[in-house]
Design a protein around this motif. Structure first.
Motif, mmCIF file in Angstrom:
data_model
loop_
_atom_site.group_PDB
_atom_site.id
_atom_site.type_symbol
_atom_site.label_atom_id
_atom_site.label_comp_id
_atom_site.label_asym_id
_atom_site.label_seq_id
_atom_site.Cartn_x
_atom_site.Cartn_y
_atom_site.Cartn_z
ATOM 1 N N VAL A 239 0.864 -1.180 0.000
ATOM 2 C CA VAL A 239 0.000 0.000 0.000
ATOM 3 C C VAL A 239 0.904 1.234 0.000
ATOM 4 O O VAL A 239 1.684 1.442 0.930
ATOM 5 C CB VAL A 239 -0.926 0.008 1.237
ATOM 6 C CG1 VAL A 239 -1.888 1.191 1.165
ATOM 7 C CG2 VAL A 239 -1.698 -1.303 1.342
ATOM 8 N N GLY A 240 0.801 2.011 -1.054
ATOM 9 C CA GLY A 240 1.672 3.178 -1.152
ATOM 10 C C GLY A 240 1.468 3.897 -2.466
ATOM 11 O O GLY A 240 0.721 3.439 -3.342
ATOM 12 N N ALA A 241 2.151 5.022 -2.615
ATOM 13 C CA ALA A 241 1.986 5.866 -3.802
ATOM 14 C C ALA A 241 3.026 5.513 -4.861
ATOM 15 O O ALA A 241 4.139 5.106 -4.540
ATOM 16 C CB ALA A 241 2.128 7.334 -3.407
ATOM 17 N N PRO A 242 2.684 5.704 -6.143
ATOM 18 C CA PRO A 242 3.632 5.379 -7.213
ATOM 19 C C PRO A 242 4.869 6.268 -7.227
ATOM 20 O O PRO A 242 5.872 5.899 -7.830
ATOM 21 C CB PRO A 242 2.805 5.562 -8.494
ATOM 22 C CG PRO A 242 1.653 6.413 -8.103
ATOM 23 C CD PRO A 242 1.368 6.117 -6.666
ATOM 24 N N ASN A 243 4.827 7.434 -6.567
ATOM 25 C CA ASN A 243 6.010 8.284 -6.475
ATOM 26 C C ASN A 243 6.732 8.127 -5.140
ATOM 27 O O ASN A 243 7.610 8.930 -4.803
ATOM 28 C CB ASN A 243 5.652 9.756 -6.712
ATOM 29 C CG ASN A 243 4.622 10.277 -5.715
ATOM 30 O OD1 ASN A 243 3.932 9.509 -5.047
ATOM 31 N ND2 ASN A 243 4.521 11.590 -5.605
ATOM 32 N N SER A 244 6.380 7.086 -4.381
ATOM 33 C CA SER A 244 7.033 6.827 -3.095
ATOM 34 C C SER A 244 8.192 5.860 -3.295
ATOM 35 O O SER A 244 7.983 4.682 -3.610
ATOM 36 C CB SER A 244 6.020 6.243 -2.101
ATOM 37 O OG SER A 244 6.676 5.680 -0.983
ATOM 38 N N SER A 245 9.406 6.340 -3.103
ATOM 39 C CA SER A 245 10.586 5.499 -3.314
ATOM 40 C C SER A 245 10.573 4.283 -2.407
ATOM 41 O O SER A 245 10.800 3.149 -2.845
ATOM 42 C CB SER A 245 11.858 6.323 -3.071
ATOM 43 O OG SER A 245 13.011 5.504 -3.127
ATOM 44 N N ASN A 246 10.301 4.484 -1.113
ATOM 45 C CA ASN A 246 10.379 3.347 -0.185
ATOM 46 C C ASN A 246 9.303 2.313 -0.493
ATOM 47 O O ASN A 246 9.511 1.113 -0.307
ATOM 48 C CB ASN A 246 10.330 3.828 1.267
ATOM 49 C CG ASN A 246 8.951 4.200 1.740
ATOM 50 O OD1 ASN A 246 8.193 3.367 2.223
ATOM 51 N ND2 ASN A 246 8.600 5.485 1.606
ATOM 52 N N SER A 247 8.131 2.748 -0.994
ATOM 53 C CA SER A 247 7.065 1.807 -1.345
ATOM 54 C C SER A 247 7.460 0.972 -2.561
ATOM 55 O O SER A 247 7.243 -0.257 -2.586
ATOM 56 C CB SER A 247 5.764 2.560 -1.632
ATOM 57 O OG SER A 247 5.323 3.259 -0.487
ATOM 58 N N LYS A 248 8.040 1.595 -3.572
ATOM 59 C CA LYS A 248 8.465 0.856 -4.763
ATOM 60 C C LYS A 248 9.567 -0.146 -4.427
ATOM 61 O O LYS A 248 9.625 -1.234 -5.000
ATOM 62 C CB LYS A 248 8.921 1.828 -5.848
ATOM 63 C CG LYS A 248 7.778 2.647 -6.430
ATOM 64 C CD LYS A 248 8.178 3.402 -7.681
ATOM 65 C CE LYS A 248 9.103 4.555 -7.409
ATOM 66 N NZ LYS A 248 9.337 5.381 -8.614
#
Length: 335
Positions: A239-248
């Protein structure tokens, strides 16, 4: 006509059963201390000074959080020149900003509140210390990420060289191998960054590093928690945003450590149910800027399709907190 129970000669409704689904919920996940502090800064400023409070760039990389703060009176801008003259607070995002931004705000007599994560500030201070010692600085990070722009902007143009990969480390030309230091973005893949650092150290044995690893505790913990469940699940949802480095990076970690499928989603509404049929085990985690209610929303969505059991797999507990800026701590409580 209702179905008939032949054995007893009376009508009844057949009971439709949902297939079982075991969800492994990785912990730690979601908000880190830096994100909590950044959101608290905006909310505290709104409580103390009223709306609007201006925020330069997304305070953290999560649309739900940004939209929630907008509804409370925050106005997000790309640059300071979009803010009208006056005494309204302006908040700098958790990712950090180049030195030129607070300098421009000071020149306009703006009331500044710096929400830069203290662990990002640590990297800024390391870069400044290495520069003061006469070192050329190599920054390991992702081009155009706000944190990278902020870190490079702490020093004069050309003082910091950006690399992303082992290939970059193997090919970079430096002025003096004996006057060299490195720092890293705080939200990188732990495994990838180790490889890049090792490549730099092979080429430049005298290169200086940080006193303590730059990748932050929250990034490391969330990646380790994913590794803990990756080999036991059929699909990982991050669960996270496409511009979130740590999520990717969490998506990548899942794939590298045994998960057949790994997906990044922002909300339950994005779930593609035809592709989510036939699951028996599912892993869920959340990037450091994703609120827990979005995780719960996704679990509830699966309950409509499956008979869900949830097991929390806890790698370690987190108890890190960061203080608000002095201006907000010392301000009188709102009436």
């Amino acid at each position: 006509m209702a179905p008939v129970d032949i054995a007893h000669g009376r009508p009844h409704l057949w009971r439709m059963t949902k297939p079982p689904l075991r969800i492994l919920l990785a912990a730690p996940r979601g908000f880190c201390a830096g994100v909590v502090r950044a959101i608290d800064i905006v909310e505290r400023a709104l409580a103390l000074y009223g709306a609007p409070v201006y925020v330069r760039h997304e305070i953290v990389h999560n649309k739900f959080v940004v939209d929630d703060l907008k509804a409370k009176g925050a106005i997000f801008v790309d640059e300071l020149d979009e803010i009208p003259p006056g005494d309204r607070p302006v908040v700098f995002s958790a990712h950090g900003v180049p030195k030129s931004v607070p300098e421009a705000a000071t020149a306009r007599h703006m009331f500044q509140l710096d929400a830069t994560c203290p662990l990002v500030t640590k990297v800024h201070m390391e870069a400044q210390r290495h520069h003061a010692e006469g070192c050329e600085i190599i920054l390991i990070g992702h081009q155009n990420h706000p944190e990278v722009i902020g870190t490079m902007g702490q020093l004069p143009p050309g003082a910091v060289r950006l690399i992303e990969t082992v290939a970059d480390a193997d090919s970079i030309a430096v002025k003096d191998p004996e006057k060299l230091a490195y720092v890293t973005q705080t939200t990188l893949s732990v495994d990838d960054t180790k490889d890049v650092i090792a490549a730099l150290q092979r080429r430049f044995p005298g290169i200086k590093g940080p006193y303590k690893e730059d990748i932050c505790y929250a990034t490391t913990n969330r990646q380790e928690a994913v590794k803990e469940i990756a080999g036991r699940i059929e699909l990982l949802l991050v669960v996270g945003a496409p511009n979130s480095s740590n999520s990717k990076r969490l998506v990548e970690v899942g794939l590298r450590h045994g998960t057949p499928r790994s997906l990044l989603v922002q909300r339950a509404s994005e779930l593609d149910w035809p592709s989510l049929q036939g699951l028996s085990t599912l892993g869920i985690t959340a990037g450091a800027s994703a609120p827990e209610l979005l995780v719960n929303e996704i679990i509830d969505a699966f309950r409509a399709h499956y008979e869900v059991t949830v097991e929390t797999v806890t790698l370690r507990e987190e108890n890190v907190t960061f203080k608000l800026p002095r201006e907000l701590r010392e301000a009188p409580a709102p009436l």
